[in-house]
Design a protein around this motif. Structure first.
Motif, mmCIF file in Angstrom:
data_model
loop_
_atom_site.group_PDB
_atom_site.id
_atom_site.type_symbol
_atom_site.label_atom_id
_atom_site.label_comp_id
_atom_site.label_asym_id
_atom_site.label_seq_id
_atom_site.Cartn_x
_atom_site.Cartn_y
_atom_site.Cartn_z
ATOM 1 N N TRP A 140 38.132 13.122 -35.468
ATOM 2 C CA TRP A 140 39.489 13.123 -36.025
ATOM 3 C C TRP A 140 39.936 11.715 -36.422
ATOM 4 O O TRP A 140 40.717 11.543 -37.370
ATOM 5 C CB TRP A 140 40.489 13.755 -35.059
ATOM 6 N N GLU A 141 39.422 10.706 -35.725
ATOM 7 C CA GLU A 141 39.752 9.331 -36.093
ATOM 8 C C GLU A 141 39.121 8.970 -37.434
ATOM 9 O O GLU A 141 39.752 8.318 -38.274
ATOM 10 C CB GLU A 141 39.260 8.362 -35.022
ATOM 11 N N VAL A 142 37.879 9.397 -37.622
ATOM 12 C CA VAL A 142 37.194 9.142 -38.889
ATOM 13 C C VAL A 142 37.917 9.835 -40.034
ATOM 14 O O VAL A 142 38.105 9.271 -41.111
ATOM 15 C CB VAL A 142 35.728 9.620 -38.815
ATOM 16 N N ILE A 143 38.352 11.074 -39.788
ATOM 17 C CA ILE A 143 39.086 11.834 -40.811
ATOM 18 C C ILE A 143 40.384 11.122 -41.175
ATOM 19 O O ILE A 143 40.731 10.995 -42.350
ATOM 20 C CB ILE A 143 39.375 13.269 -40.318
ATOM 21 N N GLU A 144 41.102 10.634 -40.171
ATOM 22 C CA GLU A 144 42.363 9.931 -40.434
ATOM 23 C C GLU A 144 42.126 8.680 -41.271
ATOM 24 O O GLU A 144 42.874 8.397 -42.207
ATOM 25 C CB GLU A 144 43.045 9.546 -39.110
ATOM 26 N N GLU A 145 41.087 7.932 -40.950
ATOM 27 C CA GLU A 145 40.807 6.716 -41.717
ATOM 28 C C GLU A 145 40.387 7.056 -43.136
ATOM 29 O O GLU A 145 40.749 6.363 -44.091
ATOM 30 C CB GLU A 145 39.710 5.905 -41.018
ATOM 31 N N THR A 146 39.613 8.132 -43.276
ATOM 32 C CA THR A 146 39.187 8.560 -44.603
ATOM 33 C C THR A 146 40.384 8.962 -45.443
ATOM 34 O O THR A 146 40.477 8.620 -46.634
ATOM 35 C CB THR A 146 38.208 9.746 -44.498
ATOM 36 N N ASN A 147 41.324 9.684 -44.836
ATOM 37 C CA ASN A 147 42.515 10.122 -45.562
ATOM 38 C C ASN A 147 43.395 8.955 -45.986
ATOM 39 O O ASN A 147 44.132 9.050 -46.968
ATOM 40 C CB ASN A 147 43.338 11.081 -44.685
ATOM 41 N N GLN A 148 43.314 7.858 -45.252
ATOM 42 C CA GLN A 148 44.131 6.686 -45.576
ATOM 43 C C GLN A 148 43.521 5.839 -46.674
ATOM 44 O O GLN A 148 44.145 4.910 -47.164
ATOM 45 C CB GLN A 148 44.330 5.835 -44.316
ATOM 46 N N GLY B 209 40.917 13.756 -25.468
ATOM 47 C CA GLY B 209 40.584 12.908 -26.607
ATOM 48 C C GLY B 209 41.260 13.307 -27.898
ATOM 49 O O GLY B 209 40.891 12.787 -28.963
ATOM 50 N N PHE B 210 42.243 14.200 -27.820
ATOM 51 C CA PHE B 210 42.966 14.622 -29.023
ATOM 52 C C PHE B 210 44.444 14.273 -28.902
ATOM 53 O O PHE B 210 44.979 14.131 -27.808
ATOM 54 C CB PHE B 210 42.833 16.137 -29.224
ATOM 55 N N LYS B 211 45.093 14.162 -30.033
ATOM 56 C CA LYS B 211 46.539 13.983 -30.045
ATOM 57 C C LYS B 211 47.218 15.295 -29.651
ATOM 58 O O LYS B 211 46.725 16.379 -29.961
ATOM 59 C CB LYS B 211 47.022 13.577 -31.444
ATOM 60 N N GLN B 212 48.352 15.179 -29.009
ATOM 61 C CA GLN B 212 49.094 16.379 -28.599
ATOM 62 C C GLN B 212 49.450 17.242 -29.797
ATOM 63 O O GLN B 212 49.382 18.471 -29.737
ATOM 64 C CB GLN B 212 50.360 15.963 -27.844
#
Length: 202
Positions: free
Chosen positions: A13-21, A120-123
């Motif tokens: 999910w961190e990789v996805i967030e960075e990719t989306n940015q 390891g996930f956001k709420q």
């Protein structure tokens, strides 16, 4: 050490967030439709240059550990928690605590202890995962997830993927709209110049 190296690894999910940015194409550019990032390395950082000074000595984990203990988790199992999800050694205590509070309130502390990867996930992603699974199954997924931590994990991951697709489509739509406006603007400018040239010839 090994824990710091493992904690430095980014979750999906961190990789996805960075990719989306990072927009892939600058579609609003008028003359050059090339990737915005023009370098030899098109992949995300491998964290070799990650600044670990804020957490590599356990500064954040100490706060997180105390919060989890306050919430009723068995801290004698902390090595199991860190082995299951070493990233919680790095994550901000507020994020981990918020996720833990939500999961414990929904499913109980033993449920979370049995699947510490969920920390390891956001709420917000955990909550959305339940909504996503309920929509997919056309029924309240909470009772089903309560019987299977793996099902909840799949629900969270599915929700993250769905939001990633939605974001990509939205970004593409916005970029296309900007590109269309840019082209229209160029066309009108060319038309005005053509009219001006024609008048000058008369």
């Amino acid at each position: 050490d090994d824990l710091v190296a493992a904690a430095s690894e980014k979750l999906a999910w961190e990789v996805i967030e960075e990719t989306n940015q990072k927009p892939f194409l600058n579609l609003s550019a008028r003359h050059d439709f090339t990737p915005v990032e023009d370098n030899d390395n098109n992949c995300l950082s491998d964290d070799n240059g990650l600044d670990t000074s804020e957490w590599d000595q356990g500064q954040r984990w100490e706060v997180t550990r105390n919060s989890l203990e306050t919430l009723g988790m068995d801290i004698s199992k902390e090595s199991e928690y860190l082995e299951a999800c070493p990233q919680i050694f790095r994550f901000l205590p507020s994020m981990v605590t918020e996720t833990a509070q939500f999961l414990i309130s929904e499913f109980g502390v033993e449920y979370l202890e049995s699947k510490p990867q969920l920390l390891g996930f956001k709420q917000s992603d955990v909550s959305y995962g339940l909504e996503f699974m309920s929509t997919m199954m056309m029924t309240d997924a909470k009772s089903l997830c309560a019987k299977s931590t793996n099902l909840l994990l799949q629900a969270i991951q599915g929700g993250i993927q769905e939001k990633a697709v939605q974001n990509a489509l939205s970004t593409a739509s916005d970029a296309t709209s900007k590109a269309s406006k840019s082209i229209a603007s160029d066309t009108m400018e060319s038309y005005r110049q053509l009219r001006a040239n024609n008048r000058n010839k008369i």
